[in-house]
Design an enzyme around this catalytic site. Structure first.
Site, PDB file in Angstrom:
ATOM      1  N   SER A   1       7.202  -4.239  -0.884  1.00 30.08           N
ATOM      2  CA  SER A   1       6.217  -3.479  -0.096  1.00 30.08           C
ATOM      3  C   SER A   1       6.975  -2.698   0.963  1.00 30.08           C
ATOM      4  CB  SER A   1       5.219  -4.431   0.571  1.00 30.08           C
ATOM      5  OG  SER A   1       4.402  -5.028  -0.404  1.00 30.08           O
TER       6      SER A   1
ATOM      7  N   LYS B   1      -0.969  -0.216  -1.299  1.00 35.83           N
ATOM      8  CA  LYS B   1      -0.654  -1.510  -0.672  1.00 35.83           C
ATOM      9  C   LYS B   1      -0.867  -1.432   0.838  1.00 35.83           C
ATOM     10  CE  LYS B   1       0.846  -5.679   0.060  1.00 35.83           C
ATOM     11  NZ  LYS B   1       2.137  -6.319  -0.201  1.00 35.83           N
TER      12      LYS B   1
ATOM     13  N   LYS C   1       4.896  -6.225   9.992  1.00 38.87           N
ATOM     14  CA  LYS C   1       5.772  -5.312   9.231  1.00 38.87           C
ATOM     15  C   LYS C   1       4.919  -4.303   8.448  1.00 38.87           C
ATOM     16  CE  LYS C   1       7.277  -5.088   4.960  1.00 38.87           C
ATOM     17  NZ  LYS C   1       7.412  -5.660   3.628  1.00 38.87           N
TER      18      LYS C   1
END
Lengths: 292, 292
Positions: free
Chosen positions: B93, B169, B237
């Site tokens: 990701s 995502k 993150k």
């Protein structure tokens, strides 16, 4: 049972009719706006005081906090007609804090009080599938339960304190608004980055991002169908209840506050406040200069 | 097929094992951390360059954008071992914007590139039930599809542009974070107003406020079970990816920005960032001086 019903709008009319259909006598205050159907179905009396005199249980379904106050305690209001032992049920969506005050004043007359706001909209009112969130003493809840069962399906006694039902309704409106903004930020991000929002929605359904809002409102955003549904104007009223109560309790609701600002961005447009609340996405798009 | 697999952590190890179990040859770069099980199951070569030389398809599953860059284009990286016709699949990701750059550089070597991040966590990786969100050309997707089917269930080809998978995502992580904050603001409002959050959750399930987050994460907030799950550190993150990409595209994500600040409030505590992301509720509680 003799049931007084005050507030015969889009929600109140079908609710009163469902009580009538179950065999209850309905008593309503006279208003020019009363439909012929309602005049035929109900006993029409002069004002809320006369309703409270004639009925055992008085149900309120009016727009906002000041309306409830006026109906209960204004001139010719419910309080003037109440006598000990009656039950007042406020099914409007109003301030949880004002509710505690109204309940105390009604209790002081020897009457029971329940706050019992609903969700599920006009369709839920007509089909008697409303979600009903109830605050108030156990005994009062038990007394009202047979009536609630004629109006809704998911009936929760949230707490024995008055105001608990209204608090729950405010929670509902917070979550719905923030889930709408969640989907609006995500789908606009996708659009801006050149991805197809419909494909993104499809990929996210079934995972941890899934919600009723992703199912229903994301589709409205993608198809640009912003006819209500639930009007931004009403959701602004509900978030105002949330933010006012939070302010009174010294509590920060940062994302709720931002969502309210986003509704204002959309309401600034011609007809914006009369759109479905999924149109909040237009605020995110406007800020990002996205041409959908 | 000979499949190179780089990044054998909590997610990568079970994914590689699922490919191995289906009869594929797995080639991995040597690392001290390689388990005995992996050494027995895979062909171990010196470095990512050697992996790319030996394999037809190279899968990456590493923590963050700089890790992908180092593995692909650093010394002894994948690019040094690539030859025309191979397929690189990045299942990490990472940044949708950096992804477009990496894909262009890999394409320039005559190779296909797909970005294919996942959701579903360690359990999904082990049970091969991951959600996989794919960006890249149709032909490359068709080529990778049989491998994806060994790793996940809900596989969506989000777009033919590289980066579309990563964008999707990011959308997932935006919605999950904001739905968590929605529930956190609502349940803390309930608590502060004296209502029972568990009753509120129960009343709202099944209505328009319902979501996987109301189902799963609201329960964690009520029961105070903040063991991960998905760590706040990792969600920070991911929201950083969202906010950095949004900044680069001149786009405001107001509620995402606030949610990131709320994660920082929780991360400021001893061990806070290692808690499940549902612990975001502690930020709302702290600000409201609520003692849960």
């Amino acid at each position: 049972m003799k049931i007084g019903f005050i507030g015969l709008g889009i929600m109140g009319t079908p609710m009163a009719m469902n009580l009538r259909a179950a065999g209850h006598e309905i008593i309503v205050p006279d208003r020019r706006s009363l439909t012929q159907e309602m005049r035929a179905a109900a006993q029409v009396v002069a004002d809320p005081a006369a309703v409270a005199e004639a009925a055992e249980t008085i149900i309120l379904m009016v727009p906002d906090t000041p309306d409830v106050e006026a109906v209960l305690f204004g001139a010719h209001g419910v309080a003037e007609g109440l006598s000990a032992g009656k039950l007042v049920i406020d099914m409007s969506s109003i301030s949880p804090i004002a509710t505690k005050d109204y309940a105390a004043r009604v209790n002081a007359m020897g009457c029971d009080y329940l706050d019992a706001p609903v969700s599920g909209g006009e369709v839920g009112a007509r089909q008697a599938t409303l979600t009903i969130m109830v605050g108030g003493p156990d005994a009062a809840f038990a007394r009202a339960q047979p009536l609630f069962q004629l109006l809704g399906k998911n009936i929760t006694h949230v707490g024995a304190e008055n105001g608990a039902g209204q608090t729950c309704k405010v929670c509902n409106q917070i979550i719905v608004a923030l889930n709408i903004q969640a989907v609006a930020e995500a789908l606009t991000f996708a659009r801006k980055a050149g991805a197809d929002p419909a494909k993104v929605r499809q990929a996210l359904m079934g995972g941890f991002a899934s919600s009723r809002i992703l199912e229903v409102h994301a589709e409205r955003m993608i198809n640009r169908t912003f006819a209500p549904g639930f009007r931004i104007r009403l959701h602004q009223k509900d978030l105002n209840l949330a933010l006012t109560a939070a302010r009174a309790m010294d509590m920060a609701l940062p994302n709720t506050a931002i969502a309210q600002q986003m509704f204002s961005v959309v309401a600034a447009r011609e007809g914006g406040a009369e759109q479905d609340h999924s149109a909040l996405v237009q605020a995110i798009e406007t800020m990002a200069a996205v041409n959908p």
